[in-house]
Each structure stands twice: as structure tokens, then as C-alpha cells.
Design a protein around this motif. Structure first.
Motif, PDB file in Angstrom:
ATOM      1  N   TYR A 210       0.842  -1.187   0.000  1.00 56.24           N
ATOM      2  CA  TYR A 210       0.000   0.000   0.000  1.00 56.24           C
ATOM      3  C   TYR A 210       0.883   1.244   0.000  1.00 56.24           C
ATOM      4  N   ARG A 211       0.313   2.321  -0.500  1.00 54.21           N
ATOM      5  CA  ARG A 211       0.968   3.624  -0.409  1.00 54.21           C
ATOM      6  C   ARG A 211       0.076   4.551   0.422  1.00 54.21           C
ATOM      7  N   GLN A 212       0.695   5.328   1.281  1.00 57.01           N
ATOM      8  CA  GLN A 212      -0.061   6.267   2.111  1.00 57.01           C
ATOM      9  C   GLN A 212       0.552   7.647   2.004  1.00 57.01           C
ATOM     10  N   LEU A 213      -0.262   8.605   1.618  1.00 60.23           N
ATOM     11  CA  LEU A 213       0.153   9.998   1.570  1.00 60.23           C
ATOM     12  C   LEU A 213      -0.498  10.745   2.726  1.00 60.23           C
ATOM     13  N   PRO A 214       0.116  11.845   3.183  1.00 59.40           N
ATOM     14  CA  PRO A 214      -0.484  12.623   4.276  1.00 59.40           C
ATOM     15  C   PRO A 214      -1.925  12.985   3.959  1.00 59.40           C
ATOM     16  N   GLU A 215      -2.789  12.852   4.952  1.00 57.14           N
ATOM     17  CA  GLU A 215      -4.215  13.193   4.837  1.00 57.14           C
ATOM     18  C   GLU A 215      -4.976  12.258   3.881  1.00 57.14           C
ATOM     19  N   GLU A 216      -4.325  11.201   3.442  1.00 53.74           N
ATOM     20  CA  GLU A 216      -5.012  10.248   2.586  1.00 53.74           C
ATOM     21  C   GLU A 216      -4.990   8.866   3.233  1.00 53.74           C
ATOM     22  N   GLY A 217      -5.864   8.024   2.786  1.00 55.43           N
ATOM     23  CA  GLY A 217      -5.904   6.668   3.321  1.00 55.43           C
ATOM     24  C   GLY A 217      -4.871   5.786   2.658  1.00 55.43           C
ATOM     25  N   LEU A 218      -4.932   4.532   3.013  1.00 60.71           N
ATOM     26  CA  LEU A 218      -4.067   3.540   2.406  1.00 60.71           C
ATOM     27  C   LEU A 218      -4.594   3.193   1.022  1.00 60.71           C
ATOM     28  N   LYS A 219      -3.732   3.326   0.044  1.00 64.85           N
ATOM     29  CA  LYS A 219      -4.118   3.010  -1.329  1.00 64.85           C
ATOM     30  C   LYS A 219      -3.495   1.683  -1.736  1.00 64.85           C
ATOM     31  N   PHE A 220      -4.340   0.728  -2.088  1.00 63.60           N
ATOM     32  CA  PHE A 220      -3.870  -0.575  -2.520  1.00 63.60           C
ATOM     33  C   PHE A 220      -3.007  -0.456  -3.768  1.00 63.60           C
ATOM     34  N   MET A 221      -1.914  -1.186  -3.769  1.00 64.41           N
ATOM     35  CA  MET A 221      -1.067  -1.208  -4.964  1.00 64.41           C
ATOM     36  C   MET A 221      -1.059  -2.585  -5.613  1.00 64.41           C
ATOM     37  N   VAL A 222      -0.670  -3.603  -4.833  1.00 67.14           N
ATOM     38  CA  VAL A 222      -0.478  -4.917  -5.440  1.00 67.14           C
ATOM     39  C   VAL A 222      -0.655  -5.995  -4.376  1.00 67.14           C
ATOM     40  N   TYR A 223      -1.116  -7.156  -4.835  1.00 59.72           N
ATOM     41  CA  TYR A 223      -1.326  -8.327  -3.977  1.00 59.72           C
ATOM     42  C   TYR A 223      -0.565  -9.494  -4.608  1.00 59.72           C
ATOM     43  N   LEU A 224       0.287 -10.122  -3.795  1.00 60.97           N
ATOM     44  CA  LEU A 224       1.125 -11.207  -4.297  1.00 60.97           C
ATOM     45  C   LEU A 224       1.019 -12.427  -3.395  1.00 60.97           C
ATOM     46  N   GLN A 225       1.157 -13.570  -4.009  1.00 61.20           N
ATOM     47  CA  GLN A 225       1.446 -14.798  -3.297  1.00 61.20           C
ATOM     48  C   GLN A 225       2.836 -15.240  -3.747  1.00 61.20           C
ATOM     49  N   LYS A 226       3.341 -16.251  -3.123  1.00 66.15           N
ATOM     50  CA  LYS A 226       4.688 -16.721  -3.483  1.00 66.15           C
ATOM     51  C   LYS A 226       4.790 -16.953  -4.993  1.00 66.15           C
ATOM     52  N   GLU A 227       5.691 -16.233  -5.615  1.00 63.40           N
ATOM     53  CA  GLU A 227       6.024 -16.359  -7.037  1.00 63.40           C
ATOM     54  C   GLU A 227       4.896 -15.936  -7.975  1.00 63.40           C
ATOM     55  N   ASN A 228       3.837 -15.346  -7.463  1.00 60.81           N
ATOM     56  CA  ASN A 228       2.722 -14.945  -8.324  1.00 60.81           C
ATOM     57  C   ASN A 228       2.221 -13.558  -7.957  1.00 60.81           C
ATOM     58  N   ILE A 229       1.934 -12.772  -8.979  1.00 59.21           N
ATOM     59  CA  ILE A 229       1.218 -11.516  -8.790  1.00 59.21           C
ATOM     60  C   ILE A 229      -0.256 -11.796  -9.021  1.00 59.21           C
ATOM     61  N   ILE A 230      -1.071 -11.589  -7.982  1.00 52.64           N
ATOM     62  CA  ILE A 230      -2.482 -11.917  -8.077  1.00 52.64           C
ATOM     63  C   ILE A 230      -3.282 -10.722  -8.592  1.00 52.64           C
ATOM     64  N   ASP A 231      -2.969  -9.539  -8.087  1.00 53.99           N
ATOM     65  CA  ASP A 231      -3.724  -8.345  -8.465  1.00 53.99           C
ATOM     66  C   ASP A 231      -2.782  -7.151  -8.381  1.00 53.99           C
ATOM     67  N   GLU A 232      -2.517  -6.525  -9.500  1.00 54.41           N
ATOM     68  CA  GLU A 232      -1.658  -5.333  -9.505  1.00 54.41           C
ATOM     69  C   GLU A 232      -2.418  -4.126 -10.022  1.00 54.41           C
ATOM     70  N   SER A 233      -3.719  -4.145  -9.840  1.00 59.35           N
ATOM     71  CA  SER A 233      -4.564  -3.097 -10.411  1.00 59.35           C
ATOM     72  C   SER A 233      -4.321  -1.720  -9.800  1.00 59.35           C
ATOM     73  N   GLY A 234      -3.723  -1.675  -8.626  1.00 58.76           N
ATOM     74  CA  GLY A 234      -3.472  -0.392  -7.990  1.00 58.76           C
ATOM     75  C   GLY A 234      -2.088   0.166  -8.245  1.00 58.76           C
ATOM     76  N   MET A 235      -1.321  -0.516  -9.007  1.00 63.04           N
ATOM     77  CA  MET A 235       0.069  -0.106  -9.234  1.00 63.04           C
ATOM     78  C   MET A 235       0.182   0.642 -10.552  1.00 63.04           C
ATOM     79  N   PRO A 236       0.923   1.770 -10.556  1.00 61.42           N
ATOM     80  CA  PRO A 236       1.138   2.470 -11.828  1.00 61.42           C
ATOM     81  C   PRO A 236       1.758   1.525 -12.852  1.00 61.42           C
ATOM     82  N   LYS A 237       1.362   1.724 -14.100  1.00 64.30           N
ATOM     83  CA  LYS A 237       1.799   0.804 -15.162  1.00 64.30           C
ATOM     84  C   LYS A 237       3.280   0.939 -15.454  1.00 64.30           C
TER      85      LYS A 237
END
Lengths: 111, 114
Positions: free
Chosen positions: B35-62
């Protein structure tokens, strides 16, 4: 519209007061609800974890979920200066990958 | 929060350099979230991984951002050619399996871009 809405505060209360923190959400599929406490320059710390509607109590903390209103609350009884922190709500649905967080409410308990 | 270990705690980079952030999940946890957190902002999801696999990277800049969670060793969030806007606190969380167990967070890496 954000998935999760939370009033950022700041909220300031005297020691011993009852504190009520709230979040609303838009996704009716959310099933799991969490409250985290975050001290300055630290990571979020899990406080409460509930599934579906109802109340859950742990010491001075009570988490309440009203799925019909899409509204969750965290109550802190007998608030202490050590409770001064930012409180984040979070929620998740089984079919998704992401946890969705509120922006956090800043709480100060004044001795 | 001692269970999830992140390092470094603070990282300073100049524009154009690379930043590598490391996360060792709690023992027994095979799911990692960044997650990324900026001042006055909440936690923004970036990426979800399991061992050796990226499951969801929809929150990560391309561009410029990548993440991995190898079979051995910590999860790595890599930011190439950093810009001032990358300055933020980056948090890692882990769970034993997806979803119906809450996430536990590390204390974050605070990235500052000069």
C-alpha cells in the motif's frame, strides 16, 4: 463515490469520554470489517475484526456493523491519552482481492 | 507490528534513481499486499502477491513500478526512475490466506525523493 467514507476529524475528547468513530460504505457485498489503529510514523495495528452484522466487544472497544445501513462504528469507552492515534476502518468482500480502507479519523484524548 | 518486517524504514533517493523496498511477511503468511499512504489520505492498494505470483496489480502504476515475491526471500517493491511524486510511506501487509483473515502491517518505509 468512494468505496469507503470516513470523517477525517480531527476529534478531540477529554480523558474518560466515550468515543464514537464511524464509516459508511457503498458496496453491499462487503462481509468482513476491521478497525485499525495507527500511531504516528508506525504501521496500522489491528484492533477489531468482525464478520457480518452485529456487535463485538473487546475490553474498552466495541465494533458495531449495520449492514442494512452500510454503516460501521467503533466505540471506545473510558478513553485514555494512549488512545490518541488515527483510526482506520477497512472492509473486504470474498469475491475480491482488495481490502478497502477509509482515510482515517485522527483522535486526541486530552488528559 | 514486529511480525511483518520492512526495510529500510527510511529511504532517500534523488530523482531518476531506483528505490527498492523490502518486506518479510509474518511467519506462516504467504500473502503479501503493498500500500501507499500519503499525508491526509488513506491507504491506497497497490499490489497483492502470493509466493512467485502476482495476483492483483490493479493499484500499481503501469510504468516504473514492479513487485515480486520470490519463493525464497522477502517481497520487493521496486520503483525505477523515481520522481518527487513517489515520496510517500509504503506499507506492506501479510495474511495467512486471502481475505477472511485480517492483514497485519509492517511499520512502513518512508521514501523521500530529493
Amino acid at each position: 463515490q468512494k468505496e469507503v467514507e470516513q470523517d477525517p476529524g480531527p476529534l478531540s475528547v477529554p480523558e474518560g469520554a466515550i468515543v464514537s468513530l464511524n464509516c459508511t460504505y457503498s458496496n453491499s457485498a462487503f462481509q468482513y470489517f476491521m478497525w485499525y489503529r495507527q500511531y504516528s510514523r508506525k504501521g496500522p495495528e489491528l484492533l477489531m475484526y468482525t464478520y457480518s452484522s452485529g456487535n463485538k466487544e473487546d475490553g474498552r472497544f466495541t465494533a458495531q456493523v449495520d449492514k442494512s445501513s452500510k454503516y460501521i462504528s467503533l466505540f471506545i469507552r473510558d478513553s485514555q491519552p494512549s488512545d490518541s492515534a488515527t483510526y482506520l476502518c477497512a472492509m473486504w468482500e470474498r469475491s475480491g482481492n482488495q481490502f478497502y480502507f477509509g482515510t482515517g479519523t485522527s483522535l486526541t484524548v486530552i488528559p | 507490528n514486529a511480525g511483518v518486517m520492512q526495510n529500510p524504514r527510511h529511504l532517500v533517493r534523488r530523482r531518476g534513481q531506483e528505490a527498492r523496498l523490502r518486506c518479510s511477511p509474518m511467519k506462516g503468511h504467504s500473502h503479501v499486499y503493498w500500500y501507499r499512504q500519503l499525508p491526509e489520505e488513506g491507504l491506497k492498494f497497490m499490489v497483492y502477491l502470493q509466493k512467485e505470483n502476482i495476483i492483483d496489480e490493479s493499484g500499481m502504476p503501469k510504468e516504473r513500478f514492479s513487485a515480486e515475491f520470490p519463493k525464497e526471500g522477502p517481497s520487493i517493491l521496486r520503483i525505477q526512475q523515481v520522481v518527487r511524486g513517489d515520496s510517500a510511506a509504503y506499507f506492506c501487509a501479510s495474511s495467512p490466506w486471502q481475505g477472511d483473515q485480517p492483514q497485519h502491517f509492517g511499520d512502513g518505509t518512508r521514501l523521500s525523493i530529493l
